[in-house]
Scaffold this motif. Structure first.
Motif: not given
Length: 595
Positions: A300-310
């Motif tokens: 499965h792939s991972l789509t990042v939508i936020a880093r820390d609170f950003v």
């Protein structure tokens, strides 16, 4: 037979797994990591909803997240007791320090702009405590940031203290003790703050599975480890920081032949359920003590939508990396068949730290899968061979809300990180030649509120006066990286790499932002922040043993406003009186920095 997808080191650990895979609410007495664990809605609806949302018409693109938190008029209250309890997160029984009897601890959930109240009773008989709300700005409530000796005195045994602060940013984070390395014995838990959704309809998720806490794990009490880490023999110090295991949501197995402690084989690993064809949000949190983690889900792939609170423009990887204190919100599309199952994996990056069992596994089941059987899935290719590299290039990380920092700062600090022996022969960490040590009885913020601007040199107070834009050039003289965390702010990440900074700024028009950054070994990290939050703000390595060893400074801003305008609640002074009464009759064995 154990399948080939399991690392050889885990074969003995998992051969007894099938019979009691992820026992229900065992391990650390927490439901996290079980199929009955809470799922989360897009926001809490038990408060006024103007224009259909708790934050009214504010969006991720039209509202400055640092200055425009909504006023919801809602208070979320929690009542917690910190106490000792013997638990077995990986089957090995050990005395722990936990909140409300469980590890991981309870979840804080709120909407952006809500007030959060947490009443904390210190049920420990012989030591203080305090709690920090990782990543929140604490605008107008800097005394509730939770760092003892900096903003407050420790909460004395038998005393009760109520924190009250705004959910002034949104996304995923965690809370933890900031008293010595106490959180390494279990005082931690997730924090979820719902806010505007920045995703397009085709990108959006269907199911929020909540927190995925990644924690390297130690079978010894935190104080014993700190005692060794603060020693004079460098080899013993390195060995003391080696973890015995690695956990996902507080669960994993351990080979009982490798310990003399009471141990149960096959304690159980965590379970998650995916729904075929749906998109699932996972809130990854590295809540460990030392180990940088690389996380993936087989096939499965991972789509990042936020880093820390950003919130950031989405990007997709097969594997992500998190330093201590960092968070990544990812979306995973359930592309497997209805009867399939897969391993979720998180591995301590052992070329930067040590662990005798660095592999953590969890099971991901589709609706018709056999939930008592091990998955037989193919691991993702290891794209993280070098933990000195960033989790994702700064050049490619784009915050959704654009902010352009000042081109020329008002003030620049240059700070060097190093490891050396002090005058007593103990190996400690230095920031520009000074190793930090706190005075629990004299919080810096309270002293500054009384007009003090001069402090002992080992309190490492950097007073930026009335500067508005401050730049920090950090130089790492050590070969190992450090997850550097800044309280009260998100940092503009201007540049980071190995060697010497050449002056180039990454994405000067809209640089990435976050509150915790991994500075590489023998490298540099350059960041800038807007000094618009009067207070005394810790900046430190989030490796528990490194901040215990003094890798910490206080960044003070606007001391005139602290002294003239800040109305510190009387409870802060009463807490100091309670702590003084305790410490006057009990010897506080402060063998480390205190944080």
């Amino acid at each position: 037979m154990v399948n080939a997808a399991i690392p050889k080191l885990l074969v003995g650990v998992l051969t007894t797994l099938n019979a009691n895979l992820a026992q229900n609410v065992t391990n650390g007495a927490s439901e996290w990591g079980t199929l009955s664990a809470q799922k989360f809605s897009k926001f809490l609806t038990n408060n006024p909803l103007p224009d259909g949302y708790p934050w009214s018409t504010l969006t991720a693109t039209n509202a400055d997240p640092y200055t425009q938190a909504p006023v919801t008029g809602v208070v979320r209250h929690y009542d917690w007791t910190i106490s000792r309890k013997t638990l077995a997160p990986d089957g090995v029984e050990r005395p722990m320090i936990v909140v409300n009897g469980a590890f991981p601890g309870p979840t804080i959930e709120a909407n952006w702009g809500d007030w959060i109240e947490v009443t904390v009773t210190n049920g420990l008989e012989d030591e203080g405590t305090s709690l920090h709300w990782h990543g929140l700005l604490q605008t107008e409530t800097p005394w509730f940031d939770g760092v003892p000796g900096v903003q407050q005195c420790p909460i004395a045994p038998g005393s009760t203290f109520t924190y009250r602060f705004r959910a002034d940013l949104y996304g995923t984070s965690w809370w933890h003790s900031h008293y010595s390395a106490q959180y390494s014995s279990g005082v931690l838990g997730p924090m979820i703050i719902h806010g505007p959704n920045h995703l397009k309809e085709t990108e959006d998720y269907d199911i929020d599975l909540g927190p995925v806490l990644l924690t390297d794990w130690y079978h010894r009490a935190y104080f014993d480890i700190v005692e060794d880490v603060m020693g004079t023999d460098i080899n013993s110090i390195i060995a003391a920081g080696s973890s015995e295991n690695n956990l996902i949501n507080g669960k994993m197995n351990f080979n009982c032949s490798n310990t003399n402690l009471p141990c149960t084989e096959g304690a159980g690993i965590s379970k998650f359920e995916f729904t075929t064809g749906k998109k699932h949000r996972l809130r990854l949190i590295n809540a460990g003590s030392e180990g940088q983690q690389k996380f993936s889900i087989d096939e499965h792939s991972l789509t990042v939508i936020a880093r820390d609170f950003v919130p950031v423009e989405p990007y997709t990887l097969n594997m992500v990396s998190l330093g201590i204190g960092q968070r990544l919100d990812v979306i995973v599309e359930a592309t497997g068949s209805s009867g399939s199952s897969y391993f979720m994996r998180s591995t301590i990056e052992t070329n930067c730290t040590r662990s005798s069992q660095p592999y953590a596994l969890a099971a991901v089941y589709y609706p018709d899968a056999n939930q008592t059987a091990l998955p037989n899935s193919t691991p993702q290719p290891d794209t993280r061979p070098d933990c000195t590299k960033p989790d994702y290039p700064l050049e490619s990380t784009v915050p959704i809300y654009k902010i352009t920092p000042a081109e020329t700062p008002d003030l620049t600090y240059e700070i060097e990180l190093s490891l050396a022996q002090n005058s007593s022969g103990n190996w400690v960490w230095f920031m520009s030649g000074s190793s930090f040590r706190v005075n629990f009885n004299e919080p810096v913020l309270i002293l500054a509120n009384k007009g003090n601007t001069s402090f002992p040199s080992n309190w490492n107070v950097y007073n930026s006066g009335n500067a508005t834009n401050v730049r920090v050039i950090l130089k790492n003289l050590f070969t190992v990286g450090h997850p550097m965390h800044f309280h009260g702010h998100n940092m503009f990440e201007l540049a980071s790499g190995t060697g010497t900074w050449d002056g180039t700024i990454t994405n000067p028009e809209n640089p990435p932002r976050r509150d915790t950054h991994m500075i590489p070994g023998s490298g540099y990290y350059v960041f800038q922040y807007v000094a618009d939050n009067p207070g005394v703000w810790p900046f430190h390595c989030h490796i528990a043993w490194h901040v215990s060893g003094g890798l910490y400074v206080n960044l003070m801003e606007h001391p005139d406003k602290i002294a003239q305008n800040m109305k510190i609640p009387q409870i802060m002074h009463q807490t100091c009186r309670d702590w003084a009464a305790f410490s006057n009759t009990t010897v506080i064995d402060q063998i480390d920095s205190g944080l």
